[in-house]
Design a protein around this motif. Structure first.
Motif, PDB file in Angstrom:
ATOM      1  N   HIS A 141      27.861  45.475  23.757  1.00 59.47           N
ATOM      2  CA  HIS A 141      28.755  45.344  24.901  1.00 59.47           C
ATOM      3  C   HIS A 141      29.415  43.965  24.870  1.00 59.47           C
ATOM      4  O   HIS A 141      28.733  42.945  24.720  1.00 59.47           O
ATOM      5  N   VAL A 142      30.734  43.950  25.003  1.00 60.23           N
ATOM      6  CA  VAL A 142      31.505  42.711  24.941  1.00 60.23           C
ATOM      7  C   VAL A 142      32.396  42.608  26.166  1.00 60.23           C
ATOM      8  O   VAL A 142      33.122  43.552  26.492  1.00 60.23           O
ATOM      9  N   THR A 143      32.336  41.472  26.861  1.00 62.46           N
ATOM     10  CA  THR A 143      33.238  41.209  27.983  1.00 62.46           C
ATOM     11  C   THR A 143      34.472  40.488  27.454  1.00 62.46           C
ATOM     12  O   THR A 143      34.362  39.412  26.853  1.00 62.46           O
ATOM     13  N   VAL A 144      35.626  41.092  27.667  1.00 66.65           N
ATOM     14  CA  VAL A 144      36.866  40.552  27.119  1.00 66.65           C
ATOM     15  C   VAL A 144      37.386  39.413  27.984  1.00 66.65           C
ATOM     16  O   VAL A 144      37.519  38.278  27.551  1.00 66.65           O
ATOM     17  N   SER A 145      37.725  39.714  29.229  1.00 67.08           N
ATOM     18  CA  SER A 145      38.210  38.711  30.168  1.00 67.08           C
ATOM     19  C   SER A 145      37.859  39.179  31.568  1.00 67.08           C
ATOM     20  O   SER A 145      38.419  40.162  32.052  1.00 67.08           O
ATOM     21  N   PRO A 146      36.953  38.519  32.253  1.00 63.89           N
ATOM     22  CA  PRO A 146      36.523  38.974  33.576  1.00 63.89           C
ATOM     23  C   PRO A 146      37.627  38.926  34.623  1.00 63.89           C
ATOM     24  O   PRO A 146      37.524  39.572  35.668  1.00 63.89           O
ATOM     25  N   HIS A 147      38.680  38.157  34.345  1.00 66.01           N
ATOM     26  CA  HIS A 147      39.765  38.009  35.319  1.00 66.01           C
ATOM     27  C   HIS A 147      40.880  39.034  35.116  1.00 66.01           C
ATOM     28  O   HIS A 147      41.776  39.135  35.949  1.00 66.01           O
ATOM     29  N   LEU A 148      40.831  39.773  34.010  1.00 63.14           N
ATOM     30  CA  LEU A 148      41.923  40.697  33.699  1.00 63.14           C
ATOM     31  C   LEU A 148      42.125  41.787  34.746  1.00 63.14           C
ATOM     32  O   LEU A 148      43.271  42.050  35.135  1.00 63.14           O
ATOM     33  N   PRO A 149      41.075  42.470  35.251  1.00 60.89           N
ATOM     34  CA  PRO A 149      41.309  43.515  36.258  1.00 60.89           C
ATOM     35  C   PRO A 149      41.996  42.987  37.508  1.00 60.89           C
ATOM     36  O   PRO A 149      42.886  43.639  38.062  1.00 60.89           O
ATOM     37  N   THR A 150      41.593  41.791  37.961  1.00 65.45           N
ATOM     38  CA  THR A 150      42.219  41.198  39.145  1.00 65.45           C
ATOM     39  C   THR A 150      43.682  40.862  38.872  1.00 65.45           C
ATOM     40  O   THR A 150      44.563  41.135  39.697  1.00 65.45           O
ATOM     41  N   LEU A 151      43.931  40.276  37.705  1.00 64.63           N
ATOM     42  CA  LEU A 151      45.312  39.938  37.355  1.00 64.63           C
ATOM     43  C   LEU A 151      46.165  41.196  37.272  1.00 64.63           C
ATOM     44  O   LEU A 151      47.294  41.233  37.800  1.00 64.63           O
ATOM     45  N   HIS A 152      45.646  42.239  36.643  1.00 67.64           N
ATOM     46  CA  HIS A 152      46.402  43.477  36.508  1.00 67.64           C
ATOM     47  C   HIS A 152      46.716  44.076  37.879  1.00 67.64           C
ATOM     48  O   HIS A 152      47.829  44.583  38.100  1.00 67.64           O
ATOM     49  N   ALA A 153      45.769  44.002  38.805  1.00 65.11           N
ATOM     50  CA  ALA A 153      46.008  44.529  40.156  1.00 65.11           C
ATOM     51  C   ALA A 153      47.147  43.782  40.828  1.00 65.11           C
ATOM     52  O   ALA A 153      47.978  44.389  41.532  1.00 65.11           O
ATOM     53  N   HIS A 154      47.233  42.476  40.611  1.00 66.29           N
ATOM     54  CA  HIS A 154      48.337  41.697  41.182  1.00 66.29           C
ATOM     55  C   HIS A 154      49.667  42.068  40.534  1.00 66.29           C
ATOM     56  O   HIS A 154      50.691  42.212  41.218  1.00 66.29           O
ATOM     57  N   LEU A 155      49.658  42.239  39.219  1.00 69.29           N
ATOM     58  CA  LEU A 155      50.904  42.523  38.504  1.00 69.29           C
ATOM     59  C   LEU A 155      51.443  43.904  38.833  1.00 69.29           C
ATOM     60  O   LEU A 155      52.655  44.089  38.991  1.00 69.29           O
ATOM     61  N   ILE A 156      50.558  44.886  38.945  1.00 73.14           N
ATOM     62  CA  ILE A 156      51.017  46.252  39.170  1.00 73.14           C
ATOM     63  C   ILE A 156      51.584  46.423  40.578  1.00 73.14           C
ATOM     64  O   ILE A 156      52.391  47.323  40.829  1.00 73.14           O
ATOM     65  N   THR A 157      51.172  45.538  41.514  1.00 73.04           N
ATOM     66  CA  THR A 157      51.697  45.588  42.882  1.00 73.04           C
ATOM     67  C   THR A 157      52.825  44.588  43.108  1.00 73.04           C
ATOM     68  O   THR A 157      53.365  44.498  44.210  1.00 73.04           O
ATOM     69  N   GLY A 158      53.155  43.820  42.072  1.00 73.05           N
ATOM     70  CA  GLY A 158      54.237  42.848  42.199  1.00 73.05           C
ATOM     71  C   GLY A 158      53.853  41.598  42.950  1.00 73.05           C
ATOM     72  O   GLY A 158      54.727  40.845  43.402  1.00 73.05           O
TER      73      GLY A 158
END
Length: 326
Positions: A141-158
């Motif tokens: 199991h490898v963690t890529v970037s723990p902040h990516l889901p939060t960042l993606h949520a911001h980007l997808i909502t503008g």
């Protein structure tokens, strides 16, 4: 490759959006987030090259990398993971391939590990945790970037202000690159300028700043199309809006001289402007004119620098940009 609606079996788009590839395809994966218009497909061919394409992107596929053994999209983000030469490589924002190819590598994260030969991705959950199965059956199991889901949520909502605050806290260039690409796609020039500045892409910041100064929405949209390397789309936007001079000037800035001359001749305006810039270009390059179309135009049209600069200033004033002539 064609895309079908699983509910009724009908094609999602016409033949013009079918993806043609020169080699046999061995694996295909589709992203899991966004609307149908946001659907992207990644595929690996027999040469072990991975490509990404938009289901509605006119059949254009972009190569991301080679030596790929396995590939998988994340479940809640657009991140694309691949096992590349016994390493885990993740493209945090594959859409960069269609917006700004220069930052594709900047959105990429590589993780080393004891993955052994022929490792396979079995899952990519929560947008940041990848599971890799070794050839002996063990799972890593490898963690890529723990902040990516939060960042993606911001980007997808503008929510670019929140995305920028997150990036300033985390201080990772890969996340800044994701914000830059998403902001350009959303036509948020201010956020894009901030993100590219953080990536130290000075020339892109200068381009976006100039685009922000354009008063007309069509002019700004055309500049963004040029930024995305789609000159034909930019020209169509400008001509539809009646911004003939800006369409001609765009071709001049791209050094697409024949198209610039064709536009000027067709619309009966700014032929002398094109000739003026062409002459200046050849002089700076230490070359003489050899193109028959330009030689004929030069014989038929009188080119006055004073008159050309006055016409350019008038066009700028009419459009309301207030920008200086070049």
């Amino acid at each position: 490759m064609r895309f079908l609606d699983v509910a009724n079996g009908r094609a999602l788009a016409g033949d013009e959006n079918a993806i043609a590839h020169h080699a046999e395809i061995t694996r295909v994966v589709v992203n899991q987030v966004g609307s149908a218009q946001d659907r992207k497909v990644a595929f690996v061919d027999v040469n072990r090259d991975v490509h990404v394409a938009s289901a509605f992107g006119g059949g254009v596929a972009v190569k991301l990398g080679g030596m790929v053994d396995s590939v998988l999209f994340a479940d809640v983000t657009d991140a694309l993971a691949a096992m590349v030469d016994q390493r885990l490589v993740v493209w945090l924002h594959p859409n960069a391939a269609f917006v700004d190819k220069d930052v594709v590598d900047a959105t990429k994260i590589t993780r080393e590990g004891d993955f052994g030969k022929l490792p396979a991705l079995t899952s990519f959950r929560d947008g940041s945790r990848a599971t890799i199965r070794r050839i002996d059956g063990a799972s890593i199991h490898v963690t890529v970037s723990p902040h990516l889901p939060t960042l993606h949520a911001h980007l997808i909502t503008g929510a670019f202000d929140k995305a920028i605050r997150l990036c300033r806290f985390v201080k990772e260039e890969s996340l800044w690159a994701c914000v830059a690409v998403a902001a350009v796609a959303a036509k948020d020039l201010r956020a894009a300028e901030v993100a590219y500045a953080a990536c130290e892409a000075v020339e892109k910041v200068r381009f976006l700043r100039n685009a922000r100064e354009i008063s007309s929405a069509e002019g700004r949209n055309a500049e963004l199309a040029l930024f995305r390397r789609k000159p034909d789309e930019a020209e169509a936007i400008l001509l539809h809006a009646g911004l003939i001079y800006r369409a001609i000037d765009a071709r001049v800035r791209l050094f697409d001289w024949r198209r610039a001359l064709d536009l000027a001749t067709k619309h009966g305006m700014h032929v002398d402007t094109v000739l003026y810039h062409r002459r200046a270009y050849l002089k700076s390059a230490g070359r003489k004119e050899t193109d028959g179309a330009f030689l004929d135009a030069m014989r038929a049209v009188d080119v006055s620098e004073e008159a050309v600069l006055a016409k350019i200033a008038e066009e700028r004033e009419r459009e309301g940009t207030g920008r200086k002539t070049r």
